[in-house]
Design a protein around this motif. Sequence first.
Motif, PDB file in Angstrom:
ATOM      1  N   ASP A   1       0.851  -1.200   0.000  1.00 15.15           N
ATOM      2  CA  ASP A   1       0.000   0.000   0.000  1.00 15.15           C
ATOM      3  C   ASP A   1       0.885   1.247   0.000  1.00 15.15           C
ATOM      4  O   ASP A   1       1.303   1.720   1.059  1.00 15.15           O
ATOM      5  N   CYS A   2       1.150   1.767  -1.191  1.00 17.81           N
ATOM      6  CA  CYS A   2       2.107   2.875  -1.292  1.00 17.81           C
ATOM      7  C   CYS A   2       1.604   4.119  -0.559  1.00 17.81           C
ATOM      8  O   CYS A   2       2.381   4.807   0.094  1.00 17.81           O
ATOM      9  N   ASP A   3       0.318   4.402  -0.649  1.00 20.11           N
ATOM     10  CA  ASP A   3      -0.186   5.647  -0.050  1.00 20.11           C
ATOM     11  C   ASP A   3      -0.016   5.664   1.469  1.00 20.11           C
ATOM     12  O   ASP A   3       0.457   6.647   2.050  1.00 20.11           O
ATOM     13  N   SER A   4      -0.399   4.563   2.121  1.00 18.81           N
ATOM     14  CA  SER A   4      -0.260   4.547   3.583  1.00 18.81           C
ATOM     15  C   SER A   4       1.208   4.518   3.990  1.00 18.81           C
ATOM     16  O   SER A   4       1.582   5.065   5.030  1.00 18.81           O
ATOM     17  N   CYS A   5       2.058   3.905   3.153  1.00 17.99           N
ATOM     18  CA  CYS A   5       3.494   3.852   3.475  1.00 17.99           C
ATOM     19  C   CYS A   5       4.150   5.224   3.315  1.00 17.99           C
ATOM     20  O   CYS A   5       5.040   5.588   4.090  1.00 17.99           O
ATOM     21  N   ILE A   6       3.699   5.989   2.328  1.00 19.01           N
ATOM     22  CA  ILE A   6       4.204   7.366   2.162  1.00 19.01           C
ATOM     23  C   ILE A   6       3.848   8.180   3.404  1.00 19.01           C
ATOM     24  O   ILE A   6       4.677   8.895   3.962  1.00 19.01           O
ATOM     25  N   GLU A   7       2.611   8.023   3.844  1.00 21.13           N
ATOM     26  CA  GLU A   7       2.149   8.760   5.019  1.00 21.13           C
ATOM     27  C   GLU A   7       2.914   8.313   6.269  1.00 21.13           C
ATOM     28  O   GLU A   7       3.401   9.131   7.052  1.00 21.13           O
ATOM     29  N   ALA A   8       3.058   6.993   6.424  1.00 20.69           N
ATOM     30  CA  ALA A   8       3.690   6.448   7.634  1.00 20.69           C
ATOM     31  C   ALA A   8       5.152   6.853   7.758  1.00 20.69           C
ATOM     32  O   ALA A   8       5.676   7.002   8.861  1.00 20.69           O
ATOM     33  N   THR A   9       5.821   7.053   6.626  1.00 24.26           N
ATOM     34  CA  THR A   9       7.250   7.378   6.672  1.00 24.26           C
ATOM     35  C   THR A   9       7.511   8.876   6.535  1.00 24.26           C
ATOM     36  O   THR A   9       8.658   9.297   6.458  1.00 24.26           O
ATOM     37  N   GLY A  10       6.443   9.681   6.503  1.00 24.87           N
ATOM     38  CA  GLY A  10       6.623  11.129   6.529  1.00 24.87           C
ATOM     39  C   GLY A  10       7.194  11.719   5.258  1.00 24.87           C
ATOM     40  O   GLY A  10       7.866  12.751   5.273  1.00 24.87           O
ATOM     41  N   ILE A  11       6.934  11.063   4.124  1.00 27.82           N
ATOM     42  CA  ILE A  11       7.408  11.584   2.843  1.00 27.82           C
ATOM     43  C   ILE A  11       6.476  12.707   2.396  1.00 27.82           C
ATOM     44  O   ILE A  11       5.254  12.583   2.486  1.00 27.82           O
ATOM     45  N   ASP A  12       7.055  13.789   1.901  1.00 30.44           N
ATOM     46  CA  ASP A  12       6.258  14.930   1.446  1.00 30.44           C
ATOM     47  C   ASP A  12       5.643  14.600   0.076  1.00 30.44           C
ATOM     48  O   ASP A  12       6.372  14.468  -0.914  1.00 30.44           O
ATOM     49  N   PRO A  13       4.308  14.458   0.004  1.00 25.70           N
ATOM     50  CA  PRO A  13       3.676  14.050  -1.254  1.00 25.70           C
ATOM     51  C   PRO A  13       3.909  15.042  -2.392  1.00 25.70           C
ATOM     52  O   PRO A  13       4.023  14.646  -3.555  1.00 25.70           O
ATOM     53  N   GLY A  14       3.988  16.330  -2.070  1.00 22.09           N
ATOM     54  CA  GLY A  14       4.199  17.339  -3.107  1.00 22.09           C
ATOM     55  C   GLY A  14       5.575  17.233  -3.738  1.00 22.09           C
ATOM     56  O   GLY A  14       5.727  17.270  -4.964  1.00 22.09           O
ATOM     57  N   VAL A  15       6.589  17.092  -2.890  1.00 25.29           N
ATOM     58  CA  VAL A  15       7.967  16.927  -3.378  1.00 25.29           C
ATOM     59  C   VAL A  15       8.067  15.656  -4.215  1.00 25.29           C
ATOM     60  O   VAL A  15       8.684  15.637  -5.296  1.00 25.29           O
ATOM     61  N   LEU A  16       7.436  14.601  -3.726  1.00 26.65           N
ATOM     62  CA  LEU A  16       7.468  13.324  -4.432  1.00 26.65           C
ATOM     63  C   LEU A  16       6.800  13.446  -5.794  1.00 26.65           C
ATOM     64  O   LEU A  16       7.344  12.996  -6.809  1.00 26.65           O
TER      65      LEU A  16
END
Length: 203
Positions: free
Chosen positions: A93-108
């Motif tokens: 689940d990429c979306d929850s993993c991005i959130e869980a690891t504190g990755i900035d969605p805009g930068v990504l």
Amino acid sequence: NVTPTPTVEIPKSDRPDVKVFVMSYCPYGLQAQKMTLPVYDLLKDKIDIGIYFVDYAMHGKQELDENLRQYCIQSNNKSRYFDYLECFTGSGDCDSCIEATGIDPGVLASCIAAAAATYNVTGQYNDQSTWQGGTYPVFDIHRDLCELYGVTGSPTIIINGVKVTVNPRSPENFKQIICSAFNTSPEECNQTLSTTAPSSGFN
């Protein structure tokens, strides 16, 4: 405990270079990434290690998208990437993993858009005449390295420029092979990791 004999002679170096080539949705690529995680945790300060991508995708558009996502996360922050990978190889689940690891969605998102444009990922996906054998969409981000090392499948593991076979794909086996590539192996090499190969696929 039998030390695995590498099938090839790996050149030794002070700081081994370890490249793990995968497709992000390949079951055995996922297994190799799971095998890599504890080795990264143990040896990350002593080796150069990274995940790279095979130059075609066998698992559809979602694989191209995930390859781009992982390429960008790793480019921006390697330690956070390995946290993401630990999450993603478990859940898929990429979306929850991005959130869980504190990755900035805009930068990504902006990195993904730039990389996709630079390597014409969408254009080539939409033009089936560019596909490998007319069957698999190409993914050019690491094509030069794939050609250099003769990478044709997922996973392919390159240590100090040489293709090695890790069998079984257990963290301990992988660690021992990497440790054989040091001129002088660090004390971390004396730690024992899991001798069990992780499952292939997500979980």
